[in-house]
Design a protein around this motif. Structure first.
Motif, PDB file in Angstrom:
ATOM      1  N   LYS A 166       0.799  -1.220   0.000  1.00  0.00           N
ATOM      2  CA  LYS A 166       0.000   0.000   0.000  1.00  0.00           C
ATOM      3  C   LYS A 166       0.836   1.276   0.000  1.00  0.00           C
ATOM      4  CE  LYS A 166      -4.334  -1.752   1.843  1.00  0.00           C
ATOM      5  NZ  LYS A 166      -5.395  -1.667   2.867  1.00  0.00           N
ATOM      6  N   LEU A 167       2.145   1.135   0.172  1.00  0.00           N
ATOM      7  CA  LEU A 167       2.992   2.325   0.127  1.00  0.00           C
ATOM      8  C   LEU A 167       2.949   2.951  -1.253  1.00  0.00           C
ATOM      9  CD1 LEU A 167       6.143   1.182   2.153  1.00  0.00           C
ATOM     10  CD2 LEU A 167       4.171   2.505   2.956  1.00  0.00           C
ATOM     11  N   ARG A 168       3.016   4.265  -1.285  1.00  0.00           N
ATOM     12  CA  ARG A 168       2.931   5.012  -2.549  1.00  0.00           C
ATOM     13  C   ARG A 168       4.288   5.046  -3.257  1.00  0.00           C
ATOM     14  NH1 ARG A 168      -2.557   5.351  -3.491  1.00  0.00           N
ATOM     15  NH2 ARG A 168      -3.594   5.839  -1.498  1.00  0.00           N
ATOM     16  N   ARG A 169       4.235   5.391  -4.564  1.00  0.00           N
ATOM     17  CA  ARG A 169       5.439   5.325  -5.399  1.00  0.00           C
ATOM     18  C   ARG A 169       5.987   6.702  -5.768  1.00  0.00           C
ATOM     19  NH1 ARG A 169       2.791   1.606  -9.852  1.00  0.00           N
ATOM     20  NH2 ARG A 169       0.979   2.796  -9.105  1.00  0.00           N
ATOM     21  N   ASN A 170       5.588   7.702  -4.993  1.00  0.00           N
ATOM     22  CA  ASN A 170       6.080   9.063  -5.222  1.00  0.00           C
ATOM     23  C   ASN A 170       5.762   9.594  -6.611  1.00  0.00           C
ATOM     24  OD1 ASN A 170       7.204   9.295  -2.618  1.00  0.00           O
ATOM     25  ND2 ASN A 170       9.052   8.208  -3.263  1.00  0.00           N
ATOM     26  N   ARG A 171       4.618   9.174  -7.126  1.00  0.00           N
ATOM     27  CA  ARG A 171       4.140   9.746  -8.385  1.00  0.00           C
ATOM     28  C   ARG A 171       3.283  10.968  -8.085  1.00  0.00           C
ATOM     29  NH1 ARG A 171       1.254   5.781 -12.233  1.00  0.00           N
ATOM     30  NH2 ARG A 171      -0.206   5.652 -10.485  1.00  0.00           N
ATOM     31  N   ASP A 172       3.179  11.882  -9.035  1.00  0.00           N
ATOM     32  CA  ASP A 172       2.393  13.102  -8.827  1.00  0.00           C
ATOM     33  C   ASP A 172       0.927  12.806  -8.564  1.00  0.00           C
ATOM     34  OD1 ASP A 172       4.640  14.585  -9.199  1.00  0.00           O
ATOM     35  OD2 ASP A 172       4.201  15.181 -11.268  1.00  0.00           O
ATOM     36  N   HIS A 173       0.460  11.629  -9.004  1.00  0.00           N
ATOM     37  CA  HIS A 173      -0.953  11.273  -8.841  1.00  0.00           C
ATOM     38  C   HIS A 173      -1.298  10.842  -7.421  1.00  0.00           C
ATOM     39  CE1 HIS A 173      -1.283  11.106 -13.267  1.00  0.00           C
ATOM     40  NE2 HIS A 173      -0.107  10.499 -13.219  1.00  0.00           N
ATOM     41  N   GLU A 174      -0.282  10.486  -6.620  1.00  0.00           N
ATOM     42  CA  GLU A 174      -0.531   9.784  -5.360  1.00  0.00           C
ATOM     43  C   GLU A 174      -0.152  10.624  -4.142  1.00  0.00           C
ATOM     44  OE1 GLU A 174       0.219   5.215  -6.878  1.00  0.00           O
ATOM     45  OE2 GLU A 174       1.866   6.282  -5.933  1.00  0.00           O
ATOM     46  N   PRO A 175      -0.740  10.268  -2.981  1.00  0.00           N
ATOM     47  CA  PRO A 175      -0.286  10.889  -1.734  1.00  0.00           C
ATOM     48  C   PRO A 175       1.163  10.485  -1.438  1.00  0.00           C
ATOM     49  CG  PRO A 175      -2.345   9.676  -1.416  1.00  0.00           C
ATOM     50  CD  PRO A 175      -1.816   9.295  -2.753  1.00  0.00           C
ATOM     51  N   ILE A 176       1.719  11.113  -0.414  1.00  0.00           N
ATOM     52  CA  ILE A 176       3.098  10.825  -0.018  1.00  0.00           C
ATOM     53  C   ILE A 176       3.077   9.983   1.257  1.00  0.00           C
ATOM     54  CG2 ILE A 176       5.323  11.819   0.649  1.00  0.00           C
ATOM     55  CD1 ILE A 176       4.384  14.401  -0.820  1.00  0.00           C
ATOM     56  N   SER A 177       3.638   8.792   1.200  1.00  0.00           N
ATOM     57  CA  SER A 177       3.691   7.911   2.366  1.00  0.00           C
ATOM     58  C   SER A 177       4.624   8.505   3.418  1.00  0.00           C
ATOM     59  CB  SER A 177       4.190   6.519   1.968  1.00  0.00           C
ATOM     60  OG  SER A 177       3.307   5.905   1.058  1.00  0.00           O
ATOM     61  N   LYS A 178       4.082   8.706   4.633  1.00  0.00           N
ATOM     62  CA  LYS A 178       4.860   9.416   5.647  1.00  0.00           C
ATOM     63  C   LYS A 178       4.956   8.711   6.998  1.00  0.00           C
ATOM     64  CE  LYS A 178       6.386  13.551   4.306  1.00  0.00           C
ATOM     65  NZ  LYS A 178       7.727  14.089   4.645  1.00  0.00           N
ATOM     66  N   LEU A 179       3.872   8.065   7.439  1.00  0.00           N
ATOM     67  CA  LEU A 179       3.773   7.700   8.847  1.00  0.00           C
ATOM     68  C   LEU A 179       3.016   6.396   9.039  1.00  0.00           C
ATOM     69  CD1 LEU A 179       3.865   8.532  11.950  1.00  0.00           C
ATOM     70  CD2 LEU A 179       1.730   9.762  11.515  1.00  0.00           C
ATOM     71  N   VAL A 180       3.449   5.628  10.041  1.00  0.00           N
ATOM     72  CA  VAL A 180       2.722   4.440  10.484  1.00  0.00           C
ATOM     73  C   VAL A 180       2.359   4.642  11.948  1.00  0.00           C
ATOM     74  CG1 VAL A 180       2.793   1.940  10.837  1.00  0.00           C
ATOM     75  CG2 VAL A 180       3.950   2.960   8.856  1.00  0.00           C
ATOM     76  N   LEU A 181       1.104   4.297  12.301  1.00  0.00           N
ATOM     77  CA  LEU A 181       0.615   4.429  13.667  1.00  0.00           C
ATOM     78  C   LEU A 181       0.268   3.056  14.233  1.00  0.00           C
ATOM     79  CD1 LEU A 181      -1.223   6.874  11.847  1.00  0.00           C
ATOM     80  CD2 LEU A 181      -0.913   7.801  14.135  1.00  0.00           C
ATOM     81  N   VAL A 182       0.685   2.806  15.456  1.00  0.00           N
ATOM     82  CA  VAL A 182       0.419   1.539  16.141  1.00  0.00           C
ATOM     83  C   VAL A 182      -0.221   1.841  17.483  1.00  0.00           C
ATOM     84  CG1 VAL A 182       1.435  -0.543  17.139  1.00  0.00           C
ATOM     85  CG2 VAL A 182       2.382   0.426  15.045  1.00  0.00           C
TER      86      VAL A 182
END
Length: 375
Positions: A138-154
């Motif tokens: 589910k991590l994003r691929r840093n494309r302009d179309h996608e959000p930026i993967s930043k954080l995981v919460l536990v």
């Protein structure tokens, strides 16, 4: 036994009724020692970072967690939101959490509503973990179309269950590999630490931030601590202000928090009593009211109800009905949390001692036997 709906706001005469409240460990009242500490507290303006009692609390919390610094916040919800806003510092950020997480279900979608951060969910397993392969996919691929993967919460504990430390250690390595920040919602972190016999600082080692509550099992009237690096806390202080969390002479609350930290070892008593309650329900072998003892790891007991026979709300109402069948001097009212039509939650806290627990078990078993056709 016929049961009418009964408001949890009913005022009972303590001379005639014993009320035992299992709805949450947030219902505790400040102890005498806390009230005395509040009365004596040295205070200053915490917005100007001049409240001496708050400073002592923050320094103590950071040391206990093994982090550089800490900040006193109004609630765990505020602490989680601040963490999301600090770590997701680019518009269009995305964070990842389990689908049973408090920050997803019970914090009004603050990440989206206020922070502008998308929470993407991962299927929580029964032990509170989620699949790291699913996360990687589910991590994003840093494309302009996608959000930026930043954080995981536990979240730990999650519904009273302790998240396995070996999985946490794997997650820490995963986040480092993928350059993700890692936050722990440790609202009941001390329950996890006491029950697992793992030091809190070892549980959160490798995390970028962690919040824990003083107002749950520890019994303080209000407040949570958010911990992280000095730079993180510097940014958190600024965000706390814009969220309306800049409190002035808040040392009167921090003083109660310092007393609450002394209660940490006593959480073991809540865990023991929770298991006693769960065992009592389990041992009568009802086919309508079921408790899985393997899920009772800290201070929470979840009881499944066969809603085809009895609605959970009816069971809850019956616990609040007066019933003099046992000819007790005082009536007993038991309060619990109805999670849905087939699930009841009991949460233990220090205000439920052994004597109260015996009365509560007697009432609960009595109601179960009234409602289960087997009996």
């Amino acid at each position: 036994m016929y049961c009418e709906p009964n408001s949890t706001n009913t005022i009972y005469d303590p001379e005639k009724v014993t009320v035992i409240d299992f709805r949450s460990d947030t219902f505790t009242k400040p102890t005498k020692k806390m009230r005395e500490a509040i009365f004596r507290a040295e205070v200053g303006d915490d917005v100007f970072n001049e409240d001496p009692t708050v400073k002592v609390l923050q320094e103590k919390a950071a040391k206990m967690i093994g982090m550089e610094d800490a900040i006193f916040v109004c609630s765990g919800t505020m602490g989680n939101l601040i963490s999301i806003m600090v770590h997701c510092d680019v518009r269009g950020s995305e964070a990842y959490c389990g689908d049973l997480a408090h920050c997803l279900l019970y914090e009004q979608a603050g990440s989206a509503q206020i922070a502008g951060v998308n929470l993407r969910t991962l299927k929580n397993n029964n032990n509170g973990t989620f699949d790291l392969q699913e996360l990687e996919l589910k991590l994003r691929r840093n494309r302009d179309h996608e959000p930026i993967s930043k954080l995981v919460l536990v979240e730990n504990t999650l519904n009273g269950k302790i998240v396995p430390q070996n999985w946490i250690n794997e997650l820490v390595l995963f986040c480092k590999k993928h350059n993700l920040k890692l936050h722990m919602d440790g609202a009941r972190l001390w329950n996890a630490s006491i029950a697992s016999k793992i030091a809190a600082k070892d549980i959160v080692s490798g995390f970028d931030s962690v919040t824990f509550c003083l107002s749950k099992g520890l019994g303080a009237p209000v407040g949570s601590l958010l911990c992280g690096t000095k730079k993180f806390i510097e940014n958190a202080r600024r965000i706390r202000k814009v969220l309306g969390g800049g409190m002035r002479q808040v040392g009167i609350l921090a003083a109660a928090g310092l007393v609450a930290l002394e209660h940490i070892p006593n959480l073991a008593n809540d865990h023991k009593r929770a298991f006693t309650l769960a065992s009592a329900i389990h041992n009568i072998q009802s086919s309508v009211f079921l408790v899985d003892l393997t899920t009772v790891q800290t201070n929470m007991v979840f009881m499944e109800v066969d809603s085809n026979i009895v609605h959970a709300k009816k069971f809850s109402n019956c616990l609040q009905e007066f019933d003099n069948d046992d000819n007790n001097d005082k009536d007993v009212v038991v309060k619990c949390m109805v999670m849905n039509e087939s699930l009841i939650r009991f949460v233990l806290s220090f205000e439920v001692g052994d004597d109260e627990l015996k009365l509560a078990i007697k009432k609960i078993i009595h109601v179960i036997k009234k409602l289960d056709p087997k009996f």
